[in-house]
Design a protein around this motif. Structure first.
Motif, PDB file in Angstrom:
ATOM      1  N   TYR A 120      68.894  97.109  55.133  1.00  0.00           N
ATOM      2  CA  TYR A 120      68.507  97.038  53.770  1.00  0.00           C
ATOM      3  C   TYR A 120      67.934  95.674  53.443  1.00  0.00           C
ATOM      4  O   TYR A 120      67.501  94.890  54.449  1.00  0.00           O
ATOM      5  CB  TYR A 120      69.667  96.188  52.738  1.00  0.00           C
ATOM      6  N   VAL A 121      66.529  95.703  52.807  1.00  0.00           N
ATOM      7  CA  VAL A 121      65.415  94.923  53.102  1.00  0.00           C
ATOM      8  C   VAL A 121      65.262  94.636  51.267  1.00  0.00           C
ATOM      9  O   VAL A 121      64.679  94.723  50.576  1.00  0.00           O
ATOM     10  CB  VAL A 121      63.698  95.826  53.220  1.00  0.00           C
ATOM     11  N   ALA A 156      60.605  94.228  67.559  1.00  0.00           N
ATOM     12  CA  ALA A 156      60.341  95.296  66.637  1.00  0.00           C
ATOM     13  C   ALA A 156      59.300  94.225  66.293  1.00  0.00           C
ATOM     14  O   ALA A 156      58.261  94.607  64.867  1.00  0.00           O
ATOM     15  CB  ALA A 156      61.610  94.315  65.244  1.00  0.00           C
ATOM     16  N   LEU A 157      58.816  92.488  65.946  1.00  0.00           N
ATOM     17  CA  LEU A 157      57.829  91.975  66.194  1.00  0.00           C
ATOM     18  C   LEU A 157      56.307  92.749  66.761  1.00  0.00           C
ATOM     19  O   LEU A 157      55.389  92.656  65.932  1.00  0.00           O
ATOM     20  CB  LEU A 157      57.700  90.613  66.422  1.00  0.00           C
ATOM     21  N   GLY A 158      56.543  93.102  67.792  1.00  0.00           N
ATOM     22  CA  GLY A 158      55.480  94.112  68.287  1.00  0.00           C
ATOM     23  C   GLY A 158      55.050  94.725  66.844  1.00  0.00           C
ATOM     24  O   GLY A 158      54.154  94.946  66.680  1.00  0.00           O
ATOM     25  N   ARG A 159      55.892  95.824  67.067  1.00  0.00           N
ATOM     26  CA  ARG A 159      55.771  97.248  65.962  1.00  0.00           C
ATOM     27  C   ARG A 159      54.857  96.367  64.371  1.00  0.00           C
ATOM     28  O   ARG A 159      54.209  96.848  63.989  1.00  0.00           O
ATOM     29  CB  ARG A 159      56.907  97.645  65.508  1.00  0.00           C
ATOM     30  N   PHE A 214      60.357  90.686  57.494  1.00  0.00           N
ATOM     31  CA  PHE A 214      61.822  91.624  56.956  1.00  0.00           C
ATOM     32  C   PHE A 214      61.425  93.060  56.724  1.00  0.00           C
ATOM     33  O   PHE A 214      62.623  92.963  58.100  1.00  0.00           O
ATOM     34  CB  PHE A 214      61.534  91.227  55.267  1.00  0.00           C
ATOM     35  N   LEU A 215      61.000  92.880  57.789  1.00  0.00           N
ATOM     36  CA  LEU A 215      60.936  94.649  58.179  1.00  0.00           C
ATOM     37  C   LEU A 215      61.324  94.518  59.548  1.00  0.00           C
ATOM     38  O   LEU A 215      61.680  96.086  59.911  1.00  0.00           O
ATOM     39  CB  LEU A 215      59.288  95.270  58.071  1.00  0.00           C
ATOM     40  N   ALA A 216      60.808  93.868  60.061  1.00  0.00           N
ATOM     41  CA  ALA A 216      61.179  93.507  61.494  1.00  0.00           C
ATOM     42  C   ALA A 216      62.377  93.660  61.433  1.00  0.00           C
ATOM     43  O   ALA A 216      63.266  94.044  62.686  1.00  0.00           O
ATOM     44  CB  ALA A 216      60.540  92.176  62.395  1.00  0.00           C
ATOM     45  N   ARG A 217      63.015  92.946  60.729  1.00  0.00           N
ATOM     46  CA  ARG A 217      64.818  92.711  61.444  1.00  0.00           C
ATOM     47  C   ARG A 217      65.304  94.443  60.633  1.00  0.00           C
ATOM     48  O   ARG A 217      66.156  94.020  60.841  1.00  0.00           O
ATOM     49  CB  ARG A 217      64.688  91.644  60.094  1.00  0.00           C
ATOM     50  N   ALA A 218      64.556  94.700  59.709  1.00  0.00           N
ATOM     51  CA  ALA A 218      64.962  96.353  59.453  1.00  0.00           C
ATOM     52  C   ALA A 218      65.063  96.424  60.061  1.00  0.00           C
ATOM     53  O   ALA A 218      66.393  97.764  60.613  1.00  0.00           O
ATOM     54  CB  ALA A 218      64.841  96.355  58.097  1.00  0.00           C
ATOM     55  N   LEU A 219      63.809  97.021  61.108  1.00  0.00           N
ATOM     56  CA  LEU A 219      63.524  97.360  62.482  1.00  0.00           C
ATOM     57  C   LEU A 219      64.710  98.013  63.873  1.00  0.00           C
ATOM     58  O   LEU A 219      65.337  98.451  63.861  1.00  0.00           O
ATOM     59  CB  LEU A 219      62.102  97.980  62.597  1.00  0.00           C
TER      60      LEU A 219
END
Lengths: 371, 266
Positions: free
Chosen positions: B78-79, B122-125, B148-153
């Motif tokens: 969830y984001v 994830a931060l790299g992505r 937020f997206l990295a956290r979801a990944l």
């Protein structure tokens, strides 16, 4: 220092640290006023439990206080949910109501005991060493020291165990709930802990000053760091320093210890408010000041570039021009800007006329293209 | 027929007696990139939150992988809306990303080296590896969204729900996000996005649900994203864009309606 003095300072320090820990999350969760509500409302619980047990040191007093604390939170939330009132009004209605019932009960039925209104509001740390804890006939120290150590330990264990849960449910309630980390459980356990801490600190500092010890050190630490873990330790440290400083202030002023302690937490907040490295007022003012000169200096480089090599250069790029000419800057400000730019190597002065350096030209070019 | 990973039936959500969502039925097949679109106050965010059990429904049923949400939490990411959190909270970028691992860790257990590595990856992505030690209040809106997206990944879910991930982000971030969403889809994951910009719908998404308190239409973009359906969803005031002109301008297709101004229930 006499033994009693050491003991009082120990109790004060432990109390302050115990209050500061749950205070960190009160501040971060924007529920500072809830500590005010709880610390007052628990009086009702204490009084009722006292009537039932006739013992001021009974554990039931703590239990009853926690229950009234949670009741306060639940009532505030119930009122909130009706959407007829905002949260601040709900808090302002609930806790004076519960507190005033407590006050009536004390004044009507408990006139003779130690539980008088002054003690409730302000506490009396100076008397704390009189109640001793004895084990097998040996005096091992004042009771309130052990009570407060218990509260401190409870807070430490709670935060250590649920650090991650406290963090996520404070930062992002929605994600916490979606991950199955119930924000309600964290909320009520935290409120329960605030109640326990408030009731145990009651004896020492009273219900009003508990609030100062919970909120001020955390708010101070918030200005000084941007790491949660540092904020927690710093709050406890500031609380302890304020407690000891408050004790000695009271000693020399011959004033209330609790009052002096609370004042010290306020003083430490004020110091941080003005002098914190990044968020303090002084740092902010200096930053603004600097930014003003920086902007004006850049503006000046653009202006100099515009008129470079033009026939009017000697007039347009003259220092004189900045004040009496088109720029209309205050003389003080104008010379400040000229100095600022020279210091940064943007331009040089040549017999009253400013000449851009290479660095200044690049800067002006960037400013124009908006890079 | 592909498997339906989300099934919503007869879902009604009300604030007192005002329905926010009215008898919603829709299903989402596995592996699609779905946009939920509709005017302000259409109940898009509420729909997401109800599916995730954050808002109580008055009636109706939500099944994810054929089960209630509480049984499949770990397979769902969830984001939330970027604006729903306090960006002055004293913590770092890396720490926020690691919060994505808290669900799998369960109560009390702390994230360790493995979670830290996942967070750095994830931060790299999302192109934010340089920012891992940065205090979160120093981030721009686009950077916040990428965090937020990295956290979801790192939740490593099979279905993702994202609430307005493109809201107020810069063009670089928008491209970075859509690239990752498409990567997720090609990994066989299902992504459900509350979306505001009608113009980019055909370019970004392959499935769309049009919502305005009621479900207007739901299905593949080429079947459902029609002028007629949009007119139904947006109350007839659509000065729309002939279809498939989308993607040329890229933004600014926010459609204003005058008859529906209440804001989304948060």
């Amino acid at each position: 220092m006499s033994n009693a003095q050491v003991e009082i300072q120990l109790i004060a320090s432990v109390t302050a640290a115990a209050c500061a820990l749950p205070g960190v999350f009160l501040v971060l969760r924007r529920m500072a006023m809830m500590s005010d509500a709880i610390s007052h409302a628990i009086l009702l619980g204490i009084v009722l439990a006292f009537f039932a047990t006739h013992d001021l040191s009974s554990i039931f007093l703590v239990i009853a206080a926690v229950l009234t604390g949670l009741l306060t939170v639940a009532l505030v939330e119930a009122l909130n949910k009706t959407r007829l009132l905002r949260e601040d009004a709900s808090i302002g209605l609930v806790f004076p109501f519960l507190f005033s019932i407590g006050v009536i009960l004390i004044s009507r039925y408990a006139g003779g005991v130690h539980l008088d209104t002054d003690a409730v509001l302000l506490g009396e740390l100076a008397f704390a060493p009189f109640n001793r804890l004895e084990i097998l006939g040996n005096d091992i120290g004042p009771i309130s020291l052990y009570v407060m150590l218990g509260a401190l330990l409870l807070n430490i264990i709670y935060i250590a165990l649920f650090y991650k849960e406290l963090k996520i449910s404070t930062f992002d309630t929605g994600l916490a709930a979606s991950l199955g980390i119930s924000p309600a459980i964290i909320h009520y356990s935290h409120m329960g802990l605030v109640s326990v801490t408030a009731v145990t600190a009651f004896d020492a500092v009273g219900s009003i000053l508990v609030v100062a010890l919970m909120i001020a050190p955390a708010a101070t630490a918030y200005l000084l760091t941007d790491r949660l873990i540092v904020m927690i330790f710093l709050s406890a440290f500031i609380a302890i320093v304020s407690a000891i400083g408050g004790y000695w202030a009271a000693h020399f002023l011959d004033a209330s210890i609790a009052g002096s302690m609370a004042t010290m937490t306020g003083v430490s907040f004020l110091l941080a408010f003005f002098f914190a490295p990044n968020r303090g007022m002084v740092a902010i003012a200096r930053r603004h000041h600097r930014q003003r000169f920086e902007f004006a200096g850049r503006m000046l480089t653009v202006h100099l570039l515009q008129h470079e090599g033009e026939p009017d250069e000697s007039y347009e790029s003259g220092i004189e021009h900045l004040q009496s000419g088109h720029f209309q800057w205050e003389p003080h400000f104008a010379s400040g800007v000229v100095k600022f730019g020279q210091k940064h190597g943007w331009y040089n002065e040549d017999s009253g006329i400013l000449k851009l350096t290479e660095k200044g030209k690049t800067l002006a070019g960037k400013a124009v293209t908006g890079e | 027929m592909t498997e339906n990973v989300i099934e919503v039936t007869d879902l009604t959500v009300a604030y007192r007696e005002n329905p926010v969502l009215w008898d919603i039925d829709f299903t989402v097949p596995k592996g699609v990139l779905l946009a939920i679109v509709g005017p302000n106050g259409a109940g898009k965010t509420t729909l997401l939150k109800t599916i995730l059990g954050l808002v109580k429904s008055a009636a109706g049923n939500v099944l994810i992988f054929g089960k209630p949400y509480s049984e499949v939490r770990r397979r769902v990411g969830y984001v939330p809306q970027r604006g729903s959190v306090d960006w002055d909270f004293p913590t770092t970028v890396l720490d926020v990303v690691m919060m994505g691992s808290y669900g799998k860790l369960g109560w009390v257990r702390r994230p360790g080296r493995k979670e830290k590595e996942q967070a750095i990856n994830a931060l790299g992505r999302v192109g934010m590896e340089k920012y891992s030690d940065r205090q979160i209040n120093q981030l721009s809106g686009g950077q916040q969204q990428r965090v937020f997206l990295a956290r979801a990944l790192i939740q490593d879910a099979e279905i993702y729900f994202m609430d307005e991930p493109f809201q107020g982000v810069d063009a670089t971030t928008e491209r970075a996000i859509i690239k990752i969403l498409k990567e997720l889809r090609s990994e066989g994951k299902t992504v459900v996005v509350v979306h505001h910009d009608l113009q980019t719908v055909p370019e970004y998404f392959d499935w769309v649900t049009l919502l305005n308190v009621r479900r207007i239409a739901s299905g593949p973009v080429e079947d459902v994203f029609t002028e007629e359906n949009l007119r139904l969803a947006y109350g007839g005031k659509v000065a729309f864009l002939t279809q498939h002109s989308a993607g040329e301008t890229g933004n600014g297709a926010e459609i204003e309606t005058t008859d529906n101004t209440k804001s989304d229930i948060k």
